[in-house]
Design a protein around this motif. Structure first.
Motif, PDB file in Angstrom:
ATOM      1  N   ALA A 202      14.577   9.530  -5.462  1.00 14.24           N
ATOM      2  CA  ALA A 202      14.920  10.092  -3.913  1.00 14.24           C
ATOM      3  C   ALA A 202      13.802  10.348  -3.220  1.00 14.24           C
ATOM      4  CB  ALA A 202      15.998  11.193  -3.995  1.00 14.24           C
ATOM      5  N   ALA A 203      13.048  11.090  -3.737  1.00 14.92           N
ATOM      6  CA  ALA A 203      11.648  11.535  -2.992  1.00 14.92           C
ATOM      7  C   ALA A 203      10.938  10.151  -2.308  1.00 14.92           C
ATOM      8  CB  ALA A 203      10.762  12.446  -3.916  1.00 14.92           C
ATOM      9  N   VAL A 204      10.835   9.228  -3.397  1.00 15.58           N
ATOM     10  CA  VAL A 204      10.099   8.034  -3.026  1.00 15.58           C
ATOM     11  C   VAL A 204      10.738   7.371  -1.930  1.00 15.58           C
ATOM     12  CG1 VAL A 204       9.387   5.741  -3.561  1.00 15.58           C
ATOM     13  CG2 VAL A 204       9.100   7.733  -5.190  1.00 15.58           C
ATOM     14  N   ILE A 205      12.102   7.173  -2.033  1.00 16.09           N
ATOM     15  CA  ILE A 205      12.790   6.780  -0.771  1.00 16.09           C
ATOM     16  C   ILE A 205      12.749   7.531   0.444  1.00 16.09           C
ATOM     17  CG2 ILE A 205      14.996   5.898   0.253  1.00 16.09           C
ATOM     18  CD1 ILE A 205      13.854   4.236  -2.060  1.00 16.09           C
ATOM     19  N   GLU A 206      12.704   8.668   0.335  1.00 18.54           N
ATOM     20  CA  GLU A 206      12.712   9.550   1.459  1.00 18.54           C
ATOM     21  C   GLU A 206      11.407   9.446   2.187  1.00 18.54           C
ATOM     22  OE1 GLU A 206      13.292  12.082   4.213  1.00 18.54           O
ATOM     23  OE2 GLU A 206      14.847  11.382   3.044  1.00 18.54           O
ATOM     24  N   ALA A 207      10.334   9.225   1.401  1.00 19.53           N
ATOM     25  CA  ALA A 207       8.749   9.251   1.942  1.00 19.53           C
ATOM     26  C   ALA A 207       8.570   7.884   2.564  1.00 19.53           C
ATOM     27  CB  ALA A 207       7.764   9.571   0.756  1.00 19.53           C
ATOM     28  N   LEU A 208       9.294   6.974   1.651  1.00 22.90           N
ATOM     29  CA  LEU A 208       9.130   5.586   2.452  1.00 22.90           C
ATOM     30  C   LEU A 208       9.841   5.391   3.722  1.00 22.90           C
ATOM     31  CD1 LEU A 208       9.519   3.319  -0.580  1.00 22.90           C
ATOM     32  CD2 LEU A 208       7.545   3.612   0.664  1.00 22.90           C
ATOM     33  N   SER A 209      10.760   6.252   3.912  1.00 18.56           N
ATOM     34  CA  SER A 209      11.701   6.313   5.083  1.00 18.56           C
ATOM     35  C   SER A 209      11.119   6.705   6.297  1.00 18.56           C
ATOM     36  CB  SER A 209      12.940   7.220   4.937  1.00 18.56           C
ATOM     37  OG  SER A 209      13.766   6.472   4.075  1.00 18.56           O
ATOM     38  N   GLY A 210       9.880   7.326   6.132  1.00 18.92           N
ATOM     39  CA  GLY A 210       8.986   7.563   7.280  1.00 18.92           C
ATOM     40  C   GLY A 210       7.865   6.782   7.565  1.00 18.92           C
ATOM     41  N   HIS A 211       7.867   5.452   6.792  1.00 19.60           N
ATOM     42  CA  HIS A 211       6.799   4.692   7.022  1.00 19.60           C
ATOM     43  C   HIS A 211       7.322   3.857   8.503  1.00 19.60           C
ATOM     44  CE1 HIS A 211       4.495   0.948   6.865  1.00 19.60           C
ATOM     45  NE2 HIS A 211       3.655   1.683   5.967  1.00 19.60           N
ATOM     46  N   PRO A 212       6.248   3.468   9.370  1.00 20.25           N
ATOM     47  CA  PRO A 212       6.641   2.910  10.502  1.00 20.25           C
ATOM     48  C   PRO A 212       7.488   1.528  10.718  1.00 20.25           C
ATOM     49  CG  PRO A 212       4.212   3.054  10.237  1.00 20.25           C
ATOM     50  CD  PRO A 212       4.928   4.054   9.355  1.00 20.25           C
ATOM     51  N   LEU A 213       7.208   0.873   9.567  1.00 22.90           N
ATOM     52  CA  LEU A 213       7.859  -0.438   9.507  1.00 22.90           C
ATOM     53  C   LEU A 213       9.257  -0.449   8.601  1.00 22.90           C
ATOM     54  CD1 LEU A 213       4.813  -2.408   7.962  1.00 22.90           C
ATOM     55  CD2 LEU A 213       5.791  -2.733  10.192  1.00 22.90           C
ATOM     56  N   LEU A 214       9.700   0.885   8.155  1.00 22.37           N
ATOM     57  CA  LEU A 214      11.070   0.896   7.473  1.00 22.37           C
ATOM     58  C   LEU A 214      11.826   1.804   8.305  1.00 22.37           C
ATOM     59  CD1 LEU A 214       9.490   1.354   3.825  1.00 22.37           C
ATOM     60  CD2 LEU A 214      10.440  -0.741   4.979  1.00 22.37           C
ATOM     61  N   GLY A 215      11.714   3.198   8.250  1.00 17.32           N
ATOM     62  CA  GLY A 215      12.602   4.087   8.893  1.00 17.32           C
ATOM     63  C   GLY A 215      13.912   4.452   8.158  1.00 17.32           C
ATOM     64  N   LYS A 216      14.876   5.153   8.407  1.00 23.57           N
ATOM     65  CA  LYS A 216      15.819   5.575   7.699  1.00 23.57           C
ATOM     66  C   LYS A 216      16.647   4.755   7.607  1.00 23.57           C
ATOM     67  CE  LYS A 216      14.885  10.046   7.805  1.00 23.57           C
ATOM     68  NZ  LYS A 216      14.774  11.088   6.296  1.00 23.57           N
TER      69      LYS A 216
ATOM     70  N   ASP B  13       0.988  -1.338   0.196  1.00 24.90           N
ATOM     71  CA  ASP B  13       0.057   0.154   0.043  1.00 24.90           C
ATOM     72  C   ASP B  13       0.959   1.361  -0.034  1.00 24.90           C
ATOM     73  OD1 ASP B  13      -2.244  -1.763   0.062  1.00 24.90           O
ATOM     74  OD2 ASP B  13      -2.548  -1.414   2.252  1.00 24.90           O
ATOM     75  N   ALA B  14       1.979   1.048   0.778  1.00 29.48           N
ATOM     76  CA  ALA B  14       2.995   2.384   0.858  1.00 29.48           C
ATOM     77  C   ALA B  14       3.441   2.735  -0.549  1.00 29.48           C
ATOM     78  CB  ALA B  14       4.082   2.078   1.847  1.00 29.48           C
ATOM     79  N   LEU B  15       3.845   1.690  -0.993  1.00 33.43           N
ATOM     80  CA  LEU B  15       4.541   1.740  -2.506  1.00 33.43           C
ATOM     81  C   LEU B  15       3.283   2.454  -3.640  1.00 33.43           C
ATOM     82  CD1 LEU B  15       6.560  -1.513  -2.885  1.00 33.43           C
ATOM     83  CD2 LEU B  15       7.373   0.838  -2.789  1.00 33.43           C
ATOM     84  N   MET B  16       2.435   1.822  -3.465  1.00 34.39           N
ATOM     85  CA  MET B  16       1.416   2.301  -4.479  1.00 34.39           C
ATOM     86  C   MET B  16       0.842   3.816  -3.977  1.00 34.39           C
ATOM     87  SD  MET B  16       0.577  -0.233  -6.742  1.00 34.39           S
ATOM     88  CE  MET B  16      -1.140   0.440  -7.154  1.00 34.39           C
ATOM     89  N   GLU B  17       0.972   4.025  -3.082  1.00 29.25           N
ATOM     90  CA  GLU B  17       0.532   5.616  -2.547  1.00 29.25           C
ATOM     91  C   GLU B  17       1.892   6.531  -2.823  1.00 29.25           C
ATOM     92  OE1 GLU B  17       0.228   5.273   1.840  1.00 29.25           O
ATOM     93  OE2 GLU B  17      -1.816   4.369   1.526  1.00 29.25           O
ATOM     94  N   ASN B  18       2.984   5.976  -3.158  1.00 32.77           N
ATOM     95  CA  ASN B  18       3.850   6.602  -3.482  1.00 32.77           C
ATOM     96  C   ASN B  18       4.403   6.738  -5.016  1.00 32.77           C
ATOM     97  OD1 ASN B  18       5.465   8.258  -1.167  1.00 32.77           O
ATOM     98  ND2 ASN B  18       4.750   6.197  -0.230  1.00 32.77           N
ATOM     99  N   GLY B  19       3.341   6.165  -5.785  1.00 34.41           N
ATOM    100  CA  GLY B  19       3.240   6.398  -7.324  1.00 34.41           C
ATOM    101  C   GLY B  19       3.668   4.997  -8.013  1.00 34.41           C
TER     102      GLY B  19
END
Length: 292
Positions: free
Chosen positions: A67-81, A20-26
């Motif tokens: 880079a923007a996609v990775i940055e957005a995903l880094s904020g996901h609670p299951l992933l992080g920086k 879902d997170a990947l789909m939400e980010n394009g």
């Protein structure tokens, strides 16, 4: 157009959420892949069965700001920086043409060939079934289909009646007719399979000898000289009381869609009614045959 894919390694429990997170980010599509390439068999109806270690792969158009996609995903609670991921560029291809180029005529047993329509027939004097991949299972490429085709090729089907239980594309019923069977009966739970079987039978000129039924519409008094069922181990066990009644006295039975590790349990469901042959195996799959 070229594409970019982002692959994230996770667990089966978290895969849907990250999809879902990947789909939400394009992402234009997301697929799940077993990290260890371990297949999963027999999911429950409506269930998406995932693996313990799962790669979630998002496909993006090449002009995406990665880079923007990775940055957005880094904020996901299951992933992080610094989460583990892999970015790959996919070359643009004519995927349909590439797939067609890799699909060749295949020989099964001594006489039988399964041939796609865009390839020349290797042996005009052989038993040739013309079949293109479509909506229903069964092209000959899967080991279970191959095991069934080889078995049918080794039988004397001249003038016989054959039931293809779980007919899919109709490949087994059509092959049986081309190998000399007088009549074939295809049964399936899926209307698309019935349509695919009908279309393939017409393509091979055997539609007048093939009867097709949805499972809940089949006649109660069906019987045949040969019955083949290439489905799954669970349904084969559950449907044993029904399938066992379909071969007439002295009739042949062929079962596949079974992992080698499942063979013993399936054999047990049929051993009282059939004299069973040694199990045949191909790439961890197996075929159980016998005579009533």
């Amino acid at each position: 157009m070229p594409w970019i894919q982002i692959k994230i390694n996770t667990t089966g429990a978290d895969a849907e959420c990250l999809s879902d997170a990947l789909m939400e980010n394009g992402a234009v599509s997301v697929t799940f892949q077993d990290t260890h390439d371990n297949p999963v068999f027999e999911p429950l109806p409506g269930e998406t069965r995932l693996w313990g270690d799962t790669d979630v792969i998002g496909l993006f158009e090449a002009d995406i700001d990665v880079a923007a996609v990775i940055e957005a995903l880094s904020g996901h609670p299951l992933l992080g920086k610094g989460f583990h991921h892999k970015i790959e560029q996919l070359e643009d291809k004519d995927w349909e043409r590439e797939w067609m180029d890799n699909f060749h005529p295949m020989r099964f047993g001594e006489r039988l060939w399964i041939c796609p329509s865009w390839r020349p027939v290797p042996d005009a004097d052989a038993v040739n079934v013309m079949l293109d991949p479509g909506l229903a299972f069964g092209t000959g490429t899967h080991p279970t289909t191959a095991l069934c085709l080889q078995w049918l090729d080794g039988l004397d089907l001249e003038g016989k009646t054959v039931i293809d239980f779980g007919c899919g594309s109709g490949i087994l019923a059509i092959a049986a007719l081309k190998l000399g069977a007088a009549r074939a009966i295809g049964i399936d739970i899926d209307p698309q399979a019935i349509q695919a079987s009908r279309d393939n039978a017409q393509r091979n000129g055997v539609e007048d000898r093939l009867d097709l039924y949805l499972s809940h519409e089949k006649p109660d008094d069906l019987s045949a000289d040969v019955v083949v069922a290439n489905i799954l181990a669970g349904p084969l066990r559950e449907l044993a009381p029904l399938i066992s009644t379909l071969p007439g006295p002295g009739g042949f039975l062929g079962l596949s869609g079974i992992l080698a590790s499942q063979a013993e349990n399936v054999e047990a469901a049929y051993a009282d009614t059939f004299s069973l042959d040694p199990v045949a195996e191909k790439e961890e799959w197996c075929r159980i045959t016998g005579r009533r």
